[in-house]
Each structure stands twice: as structure tokens, then as C-alpha cells.
Design a protein around this motif. Sequence first.
Motif, PDB file in Angstrom:
ATOM      1  N   MET A 189      61.381 -25.292  50.167  1.00  0.00           N
ATOM      2  CA  MET A 189      61.248 -26.014  51.428  1.00  0.00           C
ATOM      3  C   MET A 189      62.510 -25.882  52.275  1.00  0.00           C
ATOM      4  O   MET A 189      62.453 -25.704  53.482  1.00  0.00           O
ATOM      5  N   ARG A 190      63.637 -25.999  51.571  1.00  0.00           N
ATOM      6  CA  ARG A 190      64.882 -25.914  52.292  1.00  0.00           C
ATOM      7  C   ARG A 190      65.072 -24.528  52.908  1.00  0.00           C
ATOM      8  O   ARG A 190      65.499 -24.389  54.045  1.00  0.00           O
ATOM      9  N   TRP A 191      64.685 -23.514  52.093  1.00  0.00           N
ATOM     10  CA  TRP A 191      64.793 -22.130  52.583  1.00  0.00           C
ATOM     11  C   TRP A 191      63.967 -21.973  53.850  1.00  0.00           C
ATOM     12  O   TRP A 191      64.386 -21.382  54.829  1.00  0.00           O
ATOM     13  N   VAL A 192      62.743 -22.529  53.822  1.00  0.00           N
ATOM     14  CA  VAL A 192      61.849 -22.422  54.976  1.00  0.00           C
ATOM     15  C   VAL A 192      62.486 -23.087  56.195  1.00  0.00           C
ATOM     16  O   VAL A 192      62.511 -22.512  57.283  1.00  0.00           O
ATOM     17  N   ARG A 193      63.050 -24.283  55.982  1.00  0.00           N
ATOM     18  CA  ARG A 193      63.619 -24.991  57.112  1.00  0.00           C
ATOM     19  C   ARG A 193      64.814 -24.226  57.696  1.00  0.00           C
ATOM     20  O   ARG A 193      64.947 -24.078  58.893  1.00  0.00           O
ATOM     21  N   GLU A 194      65.653 -23.712  56.801  1.00  0.00           N
ATOM     22  CA  GLU A 194      66.867 -23.041  57.289  1.00  0.00           C
ATOM     23  C   GLU A 194      66.587 -21.688  57.916  1.00  0.00           C
ATOM     24  O   GLU A 194      67.182 -21.320  58.919  1.00  0.00           O
ATOM     25  N   ASN A 195      65.687 -20.938  57.301  1.00  0.00           N
ATOM     26  CA  ASN A 195      65.510 -19.561  57.751  1.00  0.00           C
ATOM     27  C   ASN A 195      64.408 -19.388  58.776  1.00  0.00           C
ATOM     28  O   ASN A 195      64.459 -18.477  59.590  1.00  0.00           O
ATOM     29  N   LEU A 196      63.386 -20.202  58.710  1.00  0.00           N
ATOM     30  CA  LEU A 196      62.268 -20.010  59.628  1.00  0.00           C
ATOM     31  C   LEU A 196      62.309 -20.990  60.806  1.00  0.00           C
ATOM     32  O   LEU A 196      61.769 -20.728  61.857  1.00  0.00           O
ATOM     33  N   PHE A 197      62.932 -22.149  60.601  1.00  0.00           N
ATOM     34  CA  PHE A 197      62.959 -23.128  61.679  1.00  0.00           C
ATOM     35  C   PHE A 197      64.382 -23.589  61.971  1.00  0.00           C
ATOM     36  O   PHE A 197      64.623 -24.747  62.277  1.00  0.00           O
ATOM     37  N   GLY A 198      65.330 -22.658  61.824  1.00  0.00           N
ATOM     38  CA  GLY A 198      66.738 -23.002  61.977  1.00  0.00           C
ATOM     39  C   GLY A 198      67.063 -23.542  63.351  1.00  0.00           C
ATOM     40  O   GLY A 198      67.812 -24.502  63.501  1.00  0.00           O
ATOM     41  N   ASN A 199      66.492 -22.959  64.394  1.00  0.00           N
ATOM     42  CA  ASN A 199      66.682 -23.495  65.739  1.00  0.00           C
ATOM     43  C   ASN A 199      65.386 -23.293  66.509  1.00  0.00           C
ATOM     44  O   ASN A 199      64.434 -22.701  65.999  1.00  0.00           O
ATOM     45  N   TRP A 200      65.355 -23.736  67.739  1.00  0.00           N
ATOM     46  CA  TRP A 200      64.058 -23.726  68.422  1.00  0.00           C
ATOM     47  C   TRP A 200      63.546 -22.304  68.655  1.00  0.00           C
ATOM     48  O   TRP A 200      62.358 -22.049  68.568  1.00  0.00           O
ATOM     49  N   ALA A 201      64.461 -21.344  68.866  1.00  0.00           N
ATOM     50  CA  ALA A 201      64.013 -19.972  69.125  1.00  0.00           C
ATOM     51  C   ALA A 201      63.354 -19.382  67.877  1.00  0.00           C
ATOM     52  O   ALA A 201      62.286 -18.770  67.945  1.00  0.00           O
ATOM     53  N   SER A 202      64.019 -19.592  66.744  1.00  0.00           N
ATOM     54  CA  SER A 202      63.445 -18.999  65.545  1.00  0.00           C
ATOM     55  C   SER A 202      62.177 -19.756  65.149  1.00  0.00           C
ATOM     56  O   SER A 202      61.233 -19.179  64.619  1.00  0.00           O
ATOM     57  N   ALA A 203      62.108 -21.048  65.422  1.00  0.00           N
ATOM     58  CA  ALA A 203      60.886 -21.802  65.147  1.00  0.00           C
ATOM     59  C   ALA A 203      59.735 -21.259  65.984  1.00  0.00           C
ATOM     60  O   ALA A 203      58.626 -21.043  65.489  1.00  0.00           O
ATOM     61  N   LEU A 204      60.037 -20.985  67.251  1.00  0.00           N
ATOM     62  CA  LEU A 204      59.013 -20.449  68.149  1.00  0.00           C
ATOM     63  C   LEU A 204      58.524 -19.095  67.645  1.00  0.00           C
ATOM     64  O   LEU A 204      57.312 -18.830  67.566  1.00  0.00           O
ATOM     65  N   ALA A 205      59.496 -18.230  67.270  1.00  0.00           N
ATOM     66  CA  ALA A 205      59.133 -16.898  66.774  1.00  0.00           C
ATOM     67  C   ALA A 205      58.261 -17.016  65.529  1.00  0.00           C
ATOM     68  O   ALA A 205      57.250 -16.329  65.390  1.00  0.00           O
ATOM     69  N   THR A 206      58.624 -17.934  64.638  1.00  0.00           N
ATOM     70  CA  THR A 206      57.852 -18.119  63.420  1.00  0.00           C
ATOM     71  C   THR A 206      56.416 -18.535  63.748  1.00  0.00           C
ATOM     72  O   THR A 206      55.455 -17.992  63.209  1.00  0.00           O
ATOM     73  N   LEU A 207      56.294 -19.479  64.680  1.00  0.00           N
ATOM     74  CA  LEU A 207      54.954 -19.952  65.037  1.00  0.00           C
ATOM     75  C   LEU A 207      54.117 -18.843  65.654  1.00  0.00           C
ATOM     76  O   LEU A 207      52.943 -18.679  65.322  1.00  0.00           O
ATOM     77  N   VAL A 208      54.751 -18.052  66.537  1.00  0.00           N
ATOM     78  CA  VAL A 208      54.011 -16.964  67.191  1.00  0.00           C
ATOM     79  C   VAL A 208      53.530 -15.960  66.152  1.00  0.00           C
ATOM     80  O   VAL A 208      52.364 -15.531  66.162  1.00  0.00           O
ATOM     81  N   ILE A 209      54.431 -15.636  65.221  1.00  0.00           N
ATOM     82  CA  ILE A 209      54.063 -14.639  64.203  1.00  0.00           C
ATOM     83  C   ILE A 209      52.949 -15.187  63.306  1.00  0.00           C
ATOM     84  O   ILE A 209      51.977 -14.488  62.996  1.00  0.00           O
ATOM     85  N   LEU A 210      53.061 -16.464  62.932  1.00  0.00           N
ATOM     86  CA  LEU A 210      52.013 -17.065  62.091  1.00  0.00           C
ATOM     87  C   LEU A 210      50.668 -17.040  62.813  1.00  0.00           C
ATOM     88  O   LEU A 210      49.638 -16.709  62.235  1.00  0.00           O
ATOM     89  N   TRP A 211      50.724 -17.361  64.111  1.00  0.00           N
ATOM     90  CA  TRP A 211      49.481 -17.390  64.885  1.00  0.00           C
ATOM     91  C   TRP A 211      48.861 -15.993  64.953  1.00  0.00           C
ATOM     92  O   TRP A 211      47.662 -15.822  64.751  1.00  0.00           O
ATOM     93  N   LEU A 212      49.712 -14.989  65.207  1.00  0.00           N
ATOM     94  CA  LEU A 212      49.220 -13.619  65.287  1.00  0.00           C
ATOM     95  C   LEU A 212      48.623 -13.195  63.951  1.00  0.00           C
ATOM     96  O   LEU A 212      47.550 -12.587  63.891  1.00  0.00           O
ATOM     97  N   ALA A 213      49.340 -13.529  62.867  1.00  0.00           N
ATOM     98  CA  ALA A 213      48.857 -13.142  61.550  1.00  0.00           C
ATOM     99  C   ALA A 213      47.498 -13.800  61.279  1.00  0.00           C
ATOM    100  O   ALA A 213      46.563 -13.169  60.788  1.00  0.00           O
TER     101      ALA A 213
END
Lengths: 351, 247
Positions: free
Chosen positions: A1-25
Motif C-alpha cells: 500500500m505504501r509503495w502504491v501511495r508513494e510511487n503512483l500517487f506521490g503528487n497530483w501529476a503522477s496521480a492524474l497520470a496513474t488514473l488516466v493509464i488505469l482508465w485506458l487499460a
Amino acid sequence: MRWVRENLFGNWASALATLVILWLAWKLVPPFVTWAFVDAVWASPDSRPCRAEGAGACWALIAEKHRFILFGTYPYEQQWRPGLVILVLIALYTASALRRFWRPALALAWLGGLALIGLLMWGGTAGLPYVENERWGGLTLTLLLATFGIAFAFPLSILLALGRRSELPAVRALSVAWIELVRGVPLISLLFMASVMLPLFLPSGVSIDKLLRALIAMIVFASAYLAEVVRGGLQAIPHGQIEAADALGLPYWRKTLLVVLPQALRIAIPPLVNTFIGLFKDTSLVVIIGLFDLLASIKVALSEPAWSGFGVEAYLFASLVYFVFCFAMSRYSQNLEHVLERGHAHAVREN
Amino acid sequence: MADKPMIEMRGVGKWFGRFQVLKDVDLSVAQGEKIVLCGPSGSGKSTLVRLVNGLEPYQQGKVVVDGIELGGDARAIEAVRLEVGMVFQSFNLFPHLTALENLTLAPVWVRRMPNKDAEALGLQLLERVRIAEQAHKYPAQLSGGQQQRVAIARALAMKPKIMLFDEPTSALDPEMIKEVLDVMVELAAEGMTMVVVTHEMGFARTVADRVCFMDGGEIVETGAPREFFESPRTERARLFLSQILGH
């Protein structure tokens, strides 16, 4: 969980990128899997099931046409011969890739392999019916063109690269002219020239067949490109290496073979493999002079009305075949770089 | 001293383009003699040693090494290189070969020595430069001092009559200089003919038969080391010595 928070949602830009990629996938992957696997038609003698409502990928096309894609118009009942040739080639690639086989016997194995390939493809003796090379095609042709194109072009390119750095003006001028002239022309026009012009220069009565002409064009083209890559490697060798070899009294060829080339080619591995991969795929251009390589065979298979409209499946399959070979080359080159790295923690302690 | 000199230079001139790097140089080195060349950078001392084994061509005068006259003739250069070993400032070991392979390369491929003999010779030489335990390491795994000792052994593997050293310790960290100089001192004691470009004045004092001071492409002054260091005859040499010994 911690890894996910730090690496995928570290800041708003990376959170946005993660969400976009998840949505596309989520949007792309399940439909693709459904199409390619769940609803796919795996085998069928004709395309009727593929045309049914809700049918997915029509792999039946590949299943039905695989012999044609692999072997072209080679006589059906003799197709074990090119099949064997593909296996022989893959065995030779594998042996050449393994360091423990790097000894003079490997060259003999290649010569023997070459003779065996010729015997199998042409036949005419040993109870094998003769098959003229007009009928060779498919993956077999692609592999033959790429293998022998590169096998002859590579040594030639080394000579050209050395020639370009030669102190003999005639040798240098010739090498520069060859490299620059060939490099300035697209492969397609070289293939045309080889197929149309080459016969004009030959004495009447002598004819070389289309396949050989295509191979010559490939070799000429590849040699110029590879020569520049090899030259890049040669230029990276410090002048002190050459002076040290000179001071020891090594004459030119021994110096070149024992000191300069082993270092230069090692440096040039990444761009060399890059060029090899490019050449492998460029073999598909021989279709313009009427040879049927892998890609051309697929086009022919698709031109049958029964199977028309399934281009996506056919070209996906072709891409997969190309990818397997290119990826293997790429992985192998990385491995080779790693193995040869040892001695080169790099001039760390000089100066 | 032997009757015929090992190296004989007479009236040698050399130009890089329009710039004259050597002016009318005369130098004669007898068998077993040790010459130290020193002088400010750009004085032509490196160029001078590189003439001896044909790494640099010259345009004027005459250079004879062990009775062979160097000129444009490639065969003469090849013949001379068999007699002359060279050690470079930046070692120039072959990085793709182990220490031992660096040593055996030339004996096998130039002298046509059988592999086994070359290896035995190589190990013996590595022993002599006190580095036998590193025989199978690659140059990048060795320290600078070790690399330079391998480079000396590599030159010796060709059984040269003359050894040239072009600033052999200039690229080394201070603590490694001694290990290289020790090997050179031993080599000198064994009677090797040596021409050494160096600023190691301690080495020059103990080993050199003559010190040649170069400046501006000329040999300005030649003398026994003691004379040269204690009472240089020329102003230029005095200035140079005060600069290198002054700190």
C-alpha cells in the motif's frame, strides 16, 4: 500500500497520470482480450464462423494459411524441407550466440549449414525433387535474405570502414565513394537497379536469378550502413592503443585483428544490432521485385476472397513473427555487452 | 662503452606543419647507457623518444638504431620496433586482454613464439615486476602503478635491446610512483640501454649516465647528473631546475 501511495500517487501529476493509464487499460485491455482470445475463432476450414455475429479474432486464417505464410509457394508435399531449413538456421543462430561455441569449428558449422540449406532448398539430388528458387517464399525467404545479407555485408562493411581510414588514397577514395553513393540511395531503388540494371551489365547468356540479385542489393545496401557503424567504433579507440600495438611491432593486419577490431566492435554492438534489426525488417521490401517474403505471403493469403477482411489478424501475426526475431537479437546484444563488459570497467584509473 | 652506438641521431629536424619541434638534434647512446631527457613541456623530448621507434617521422638528418637507419622505409621501422620496447605515460594496455594476454600477444603474433613458451615468459616477467598474482586480471581491475608495471613487462616480453620511457610516472598517483621507478632501477642495473623522459630527478641522479636538457626543440645541455643538477651551465637549465626543484 505504501509503495502504491508513494510511487503512483506521490503528487497530483503522477496521480492524474496513474488514473488516466488505469482508465485506458480498463477501456482497452478487456475488449482486446475478449476479441483476441475469448471470442476468437481458432480453427475452421473457411471464414464462415469468423463472419458470424459476435465472432472475435479470426485466427483460423493463420491456422489455415500458416504453411503458405511460412513457406510461400514451395511445393506442398515438400514443405518439410524449408521447415528443416528454418530449424537449421535457428540452430546456427543459437550456436553462434553462445560463447562456448566461439571457435573455428563454428565457421565450419556455418559452411556445412550453408551447403545443407542449399541442398534442402534446391534439391535435385539425393532423391529430393528440384525446386527452382522462384518458388521459395514466406518466412524461409525472409530468414535466408536476412541471414546471408548480414553474413556477407558485415565483413564487407568492416573492410569498407578500415578502407575509409586507410592511409592509401585510392583505397580511401573507393571506400568513401562506395559508402556515400550507396547510403544516398533508398534500398528500393537499389533493388530495382539490381533487378533491372544488373542483367544489362552481364555478358549475354549469363543470367543470375532474381533471388541472388535481391541478395546482392541487400548486401551492398547493408555494407554501407554497417561500415559507418563500424567506423564509429573504430573512432572510439584511443590513439594510444594503436601506438602501443605499433611499438610492439605488430604489422597492420595483426594490429587490426587483435587490438583494434575487438575493441571497436564491442563498442559498436548497440548500433550494429540496431542496424541488423533494421535490415531484417527491410527484407520485406523485396516484394517490389516480385519475391514473396513473409509479409508478401500474408498479402497474397489475404487476397483470397474467402479470407479477405481479416488483415488485422494477419498483420498482427506477421508483427509477432518479426518481433520474436528482433527481440531475440536485442536481448542477445544486451547479454553480449554485459559479458564483454568485464574488462572495461573503463579506463577508470587512467589519468 | 661499446664501440658502435645503439642509437645515433645526427642533425635531426622535425616539423609539425610549419612549427619546428626538433632543431638539429645530435644524440648518441651507447649500449647499456641510460639517458634521461628532461625539459619544459613542449620542448620536444617526447617527440625525440618517439623518433627512435618510428612512431614519429622526421624530415631532416639521420637516425640509426642498432645499425638500422630509420627513414620512410616501413621495413626498417618494423625491424627497429623488434629491438625497441616502449612504455607510455598512459600505459596503453589493451583493455580487452588480461595482464598475461597483454604480455603474450606480441611474442606470439610477431615473434611466432609457441603459446606455452610465451605464457611461461609472460609469467616470469610478471614475477619480475612483482605482479604475478594479477596475471589473469584485466587492466581496468589494476591500479595505475600495477598497470604501468604490466606495460613495462609487456615491452620486455619482446626481449628488446633498448627501452624507451615516455614520462612513465606522470599519470600516477604519488604513492604509486616508487613501485614503477623501482622496477626501472632494477632494469637499469641489469644493463638495459634506456632513454627515459622524466622529471623524477631522484631517478635521474641514481640511474642516469647522462642527463640531456631540452628546450625549444634543441638539446641545450648534456652532462653527468651530478654536474647538471649542481652546476648547470646554461641559464635556461638553471631556470628549469629552479622551477621543478623549487617546491
